[in-house]
Design a protein around this motif. Structure first.
Motif, PDB file in Angstrom:
ATOM      1  N   THR A  21       1.055  -1.415   0.455  1.00 19.86           N
ATOM      2  CA  THR A  21       0.415  -0.200   0.002  1.00 19.86           C
ATOM      3  C   THR A  21       1.039   1.165  -0.037  1.00 19.86           C
ATOM      4  O   THR A  21       2.239   1.228   0.375  1.00 19.86           O
ATOM      5  CB  THR A  21      -0.940  -0.076   1.874  1.00 19.86           C
ATOM      6  OG1 THR A  21      -1.519   1.139   1.311  1.00 19.86           O
ATOM      7  CG2 THR A  21      -0.838   0.435   1.829  1.00 19.86           C
ATOM      8  N   ASN A  22      -0.202   2.703  -0.823  1.00 16.07           N
ATOM      9  CA  ASN A  22       1.286   3.605  -0.245  1.00 16.07           C
ATOM     10  C   ASN A  22       0.760   4.288   1.488  1.00 16.07           C
ATOM     11  O   ASN A  22       1.282   5.759   1.369  1.00 16.07           O
ATOM     12  CB  ASN A  22       0.928   4.517  -1.430  1.00 16.07           C
ATOM     13  CG  ASN A  22      -1.011   5.198  -1.562  1.00 16.07           C
ATOM     14  OD1 ASN A  22      -1.760   4.970  -0.115  1.00 16.07           O
ATOM     15  ND2 ASN A  22      -1.710   5.521  -2.312  1.00 16.07           N
ATOM     16  N   GLY A  23       0.387   3.721   2.033  1.00 15.58           N
ATOM     17  CA  GLY A  23      -0.038   4.080   3.290  1.00 15.58           C
ATOM     18  C   GLY A  23      -0.717   4.954   3.061  1.00 15.58           C
ATOM     19  O   GLY A  23      -1.229   5.200   4.762  1.00 15.58           O
ATOM     20  N   HIS A  24      -1.484   5.881   2.746  1.00 11.85           N
ATOM     21  CA  HIS A  24      -2.673   6.654   2.999  1.00 11.85           C
ATOM     22  C   HIS A  24      -3.879   6.321   3.789  1.00 11.85           C
ATOM     23  O   HIS A  24      -4.008   7.099   4.816  1.00 11.85           O
ATOM     24  CB  HIS A  24      -2.578   7.950   1.542  1.00 11.85           C
ATOM     25  CG  HIS A  24      -3.413   9.056   1.691  1.00 11.85           C
ATOM     26  ND1 HIS A  24      -2.334   9.996   1.685  1.00 11.85           N
ATOM     27  CD2 HIS A  24      -4.426   9.527   1.790  1.00 11.85           C
ATOM     28  CE1 HIS A  24      -2.736  11.358   2.196  1.00 11.85           C
ATOM     29  NE2 HIS A  24      -3.985  11.259   1.725  1.00 11.85           N
TER      30      HIS A  24
ATOM     31  N   ARG B 286       2.625  13.810  -5.264  1.00  7.70           N
ATOM     32  CA  ARG B 286       2.006  15.037  -6.298  1.00  7.70           C
ATOM     33  C   ARG B 286       0.778  15.293  -4.909  1.00  7.70           C
ATOM     34  O   ARG B 286      -0.380  14.949  -5.735  1.00  7.70           O
ATOM     35  CB  ARG B 286       1.292  14.793  -7.220  1.00  7.70           C
ATOM     36  CG  ARG B 286       2.682  15.160  -8.469  1.00  7.70           C
ATOM     37  CD  ARG B 286       2.499  14.843  -9.649  1.00  7.70           C
ATOM     38  NE  ARG B 286       2.087  13.754 -10.727  1.00  7.70           N
ATOM     39  CZ  ARG B 286       2.791  13.198 -11.314  1.00  7.70           C
ATOM     40  NH1 ARG B 286       3.131  14.174 -12.455  1.00  7.70           N
ATOM     41  NH2 ARG B 286       3.080  11.590 -12.058  1.00  7.70           N
ATOM     42  N   VAL B 287       0.917  14.713  -3.839  1.00  9.67           N
ATOM     43  CA  VAL B 287      -0.377  14.527  -2.863  1.00  9.67           C
ATOM     44  C   VAL B 287       0.387  15.948  -1.556  1.00  9.67           C
ATOM     45  O   VAL B 287       0.988  14.692  -0.597  1.00  9.67           O
ATOM     46  CB  VAL B 287      -1.037  13.322  -2.410  1.00  9.67           C
ATOM     47  CG1 VAL B 287      -2.170  13.649  -1.125  1.00  9.67           C
ATOM     48  CG2 VAL B 287      -1.684  13.508  -3.460  1.00  9.67           C
ATOM     49  N   PRO B 288      -0.379  16.882  -1.128  1.00 10.86           N
ATOM     50  CA  PRO B 288       0.113  17.259  -0.221  1.00 10.86           C
ATOM     51  C   PRO B 288      -0.283  16.773   0.877  1.00 10.86           C
ATOM     52  O   PRO B 288      -0.913  16.104   1.336  1.00 10.86           O
ATOM     53  CB  PRO B 288      -0.622  18.668  -0.124  1.00 10.86           C
ATOM     54  CG  PRO B 288      -1.204  18.838  -1.262  1.00 10.86           C
ATOM     55  CD  PRO B 288      -1.039  17.204  -1.764  1.00 10.86           C
ATOM     56  N   ARG B 289       0.562  16.953   2.022  1.00  7.26           N
ATOM     57  CA  ARG B 289       0.934  16.648   3.420  1.00  7.26           C
ATOM     58  C   ARG B 289       0.750  15.080   3.988  1.00  7.26           C
ATOM     59  O   ARG B 289       0.095  14.282   3.971  1.00  7.26           O
ATOM     60  CB  ARG B 289      -0.188  17.488   4.344  1.00  7.26           C
ATOM     61  CG  ARG B 289       0.172  18.326   4.462  1.00  7.26           C
ATOM     62  CD  ARG B 289      -1.002  19.396   5.293  1.00  7.26           C
ATOM     63  NE  ARG B 289      -2.070  19.420   4.697  1.00  7.26           N
ATOM     64  CZ  ARG B 289      -2.332  20.517   3.398  1.00  7.26           C
ATOM     65  NH1 ARG B 289      -2.115  20.919   2.880  1.00  7.26           N
ATOM     66  NH2 ARG B 289      -3.477  19.974   2.847  1.00  7.26           N
TER      67      ARG B 289
ATOM     68  N   ARG C 239       0.692  11.704   6.929  1.00  5.59           N
ATOM     69  CA  ARG C 239      -0.257  10.841   7.125  1.00  5.59           C
ATOM     70  C   ARG C 239       0.210   8.881   7.148  1.00  5.59           C
ATOM     71  O   ARG C 239       0.404   8.321   7.288  1.00  5.59           O
ATOM     72  CB  ARG C 239      -1.514  10.513   5.850  1.00  5.59           C
ATOM     73  CG  ARG C 239      -2.425  11.617   6.075  1.00  5.59           C
ATOM     74  CD  ARG C 239      -3.194  11.644   5.547  1.00  5.59           C
ATOM     75  NE  ARG C 239      -4.486  10.291   5.533  1.00  5.59           N
ATOM     76  CZ  ARG C 239      -5.138  10.790   4.511  1.00  5.59           C
ATOM     77  NH1 ARG C 239      -6.245  11.964   4.570  1.00  5.59           N
ATOM     78  NH2 ARG C 239      -5.809   9.502   5.151  1.00  5.59           N
ATOM     79  N   VAL C 240       1.375   8.848   5.900  1.00  5.60           N
ATOM     80  CA  VAL C 240       2.043   7.742   5.596  1.00  5.60           C
ATOM     81  C   VAL C 240       2.747   7.445   7.081  1.00  5.60           C
ATOM     82  O   VAL C 240       2.304   6.551   7.152  1.00  5.60           O
ATOM     83  CB  VAL C 240       2.746   7.932   4.489  1.00  5.60           C
ATOM     84  CG1 VAL C 240       4.123   6.846   4.034  1.00  5.60           C
ATOM     85  CG2 VAL C 240       2.083   7.909   3.040  1.00  5.60           C
ATOM     86  N   ARG C 241       3.853   7.842   7.451  1.00  6.86           N
ATOM     87  CA  ARG C 241       3.806   7.766   8.701  1.00  6.86           C
ATOM     88  C   ARG C 241       3.314   7.130  10.029  1.00  6.86           C
ATOM     89  O   ARG C 241       3.251   6.569  10.115  1.00  6.86           O
ATOM     90  CB  ARG C 241       5.025   9.399   9.079  1.00  6.86           C
ATOM     91  CG  ARG C 241       6.323   8.568  10.144  1.00  6.86           C
ATOM     92  CD  ARG C 241       6.508   9.813  10.500  1.00  6.86           C
ATOM     93  NE  ARG C 241       6.174  11.203  11.123  1.00  6.86           N
ATOM     94  CZ  ARG C 241       6.457  12.172  11.265  1.00  6.86           C
ATOM     95  NH1 ARG C 241       7.910  12.618  10.971  1.00  6.86           N
ATOM     96  NH2 ARG C 241       6.113  13.671  11.482  1.00  6.86           N
TER      97      ARG C 241
END
Ligand code: SAM
Length: 364
Positions: free
Chosen positions: A132-135, A169-172, A176-178
């Motif tokens: 996953t990208n983790g978002h 290309r997604v702010p902040r 979120r991922v961390r």
């Protein structure tokens, strides 16, 4: 009204009967004798990131997605033939509704062969992993773990928030991922693997910071060589940071100590540092191809089998199922297609042809 997973899901008896149909056959393998134990399933072609090395930023999903129960039926066919590990991917799998139900159903399945290749009706649970990208992970880590997910890999290509935003290309997005990685660790999905695709001139200045991130956060950082699988055809050999260069950089940061491989088909070479803190994996499909040990096949979000990331064609398992194929017909079809798995990829060789799909539309 849509059919729910539990309405559709076959009973334990059916899982067993699928296994028994193969009792006279050997487990899934290709014409080179490679045993295929690992299936990657893309559960959606949609993604909420537009990573610069993966997507153009202008295009959305290109392929359809199927009902969860349809993926489950195809997975059962593969499991009856010897698949032991399932990796859910996409697109971005956490965007997919019904994902937790799918994991719960996967957790009920049992392997069809013993390690020595003898068919069994009392196999062990599958190894269920997710990339996953983790978002969206912070809120989903716990339900996924409870449903039976065993392992998680989070793709994270920078540890500096600004570089991260420039890539996704997604702010902040970094914060979120961390937070998702920390939550996954807290709920027992650790050690989380953090995959970073290195691109020369873009994020390779962060190699040492990634090593620190591994040591500080207790995650396994895995560097992956950039492959020609992107939408906008920007791959150049010069953009790849090869394994030898990476090892030299990490050694200069702090002496590396190589760790033993878990299995022969493991794609990563594993290292820790001289004090035993942190773990680094290096996956080098370009400079050190590992095709000879490949144990993987893929199922795309629209139900096509891909026998290699770099295949020029895919094979319509879903179409056969949709037209009424029986379990035994689908098993035979899977066996036939897997038998024709490519010997290896040809990245960097004269005449290399880009694959018929890009990474985001295959399921990495
Ligand atoms: N959205 C999920 C994610 O971000 O992990 C799953 C799909 S994504 C396509 C799967 C993995 O493929 C990610 O780790 C991504 O970095 C990697 N990837 C994408 N394009 C790549 C390329 N050209 N070379 C190497 N890895 C690539």
């Amino acid at each position: 009204m849509a059919t729910t997973v539990s309405e559709f899901a076959p009973s334990e008896d059916r899982v067993e009967s699928l296994s028994q149909q193969t009792s006279t056959e050997t487990r899934l393998k290709d014409k080179f004798g490679r045993i295929i134990t690992d299936l990657r399933v893309s559960v959606t072609d949609r993604c909420n990131y537009k990573c610069v090395y993966c997507r153009t930023g202008n295009e959305g999903a290109q392929y359809t997605e199927l009902a969860i129960e349809e993926y489950l039926r195809m997975v059962r066919i593969f499991v009856s033939l010897g698949i032991e590990k399932i990796r859910l991917t996409g697109g971005e799998p956490l965007l997919r509704s019904g994902l937790t139900d799918m994991v719960r159903e996967l957790a009920r399945m049992r392997t069809a062969y013993q390690p020595d290749g003898i068919p069994t009706t009392s196999g062990h649970p599958l190894d269920i992993a997710l990339t996953t990208n983790g978002h969206l992970l912070e809120s989903l880590a716990e339900p996924l773990k409870e449903a039976g997910l065993n392992r998680i890999t989070v793709s994270m290509d920078a540890v500096d928030p600004e570089t991260f935003t420039a890539i996704t290309r997604v702010p902040r997005s970094f914060e979120r991922v961390r937070a998702g990685i920390r939550k996954a660790t807290d709920v027992g999905l650790g050690p989380v693997k953090v995959n970073c695709v290195l691109l020369r001139g873009f994020n390779d200045h962060e190699i040492e910071q990634f090593a620190e991130f591994s040591r500080r956060e207790g995650v396994i950082v895995r560097f992956i060589e950039f492959m020609p699988l992107e939408e906008d055809r920007s791959w150049r050999p010069e953009t790849v940071v090869p394994m030898d260069e990476l090892v030299a950089r990490l050694n200069a940061y702090r002496p590396l100590v190589e760790l033993p491989q878990h299995t022969a088909s493991e794609t990563a070479r594993r290292f820790t540092f001289d004090d035993g803190l942190g773990e680094i994996g290096i996956i080098a499909p370009v400079s050190r191809p590992f095709c000879g040990h490949c144990s993987r096949v893929r199922l795309t979000s629209d139900g096509k089998i891909r026998t290699c990331l770099f295949s020029q064609t895919d094979h319509d398992l879903y179409g056969r199922m949709w037209r009424g194929g029986t379990d035994s017909e689908l098993q035979s079809y899977v066996r036939k297609i897997v038998m024709g798995k490519e010997a290896r990829h040809h990245i960097g060789e004269p005449g290399f042809e880009k694959p018929s799909r890009n990474m985001v539309h295959i399921g990495g």
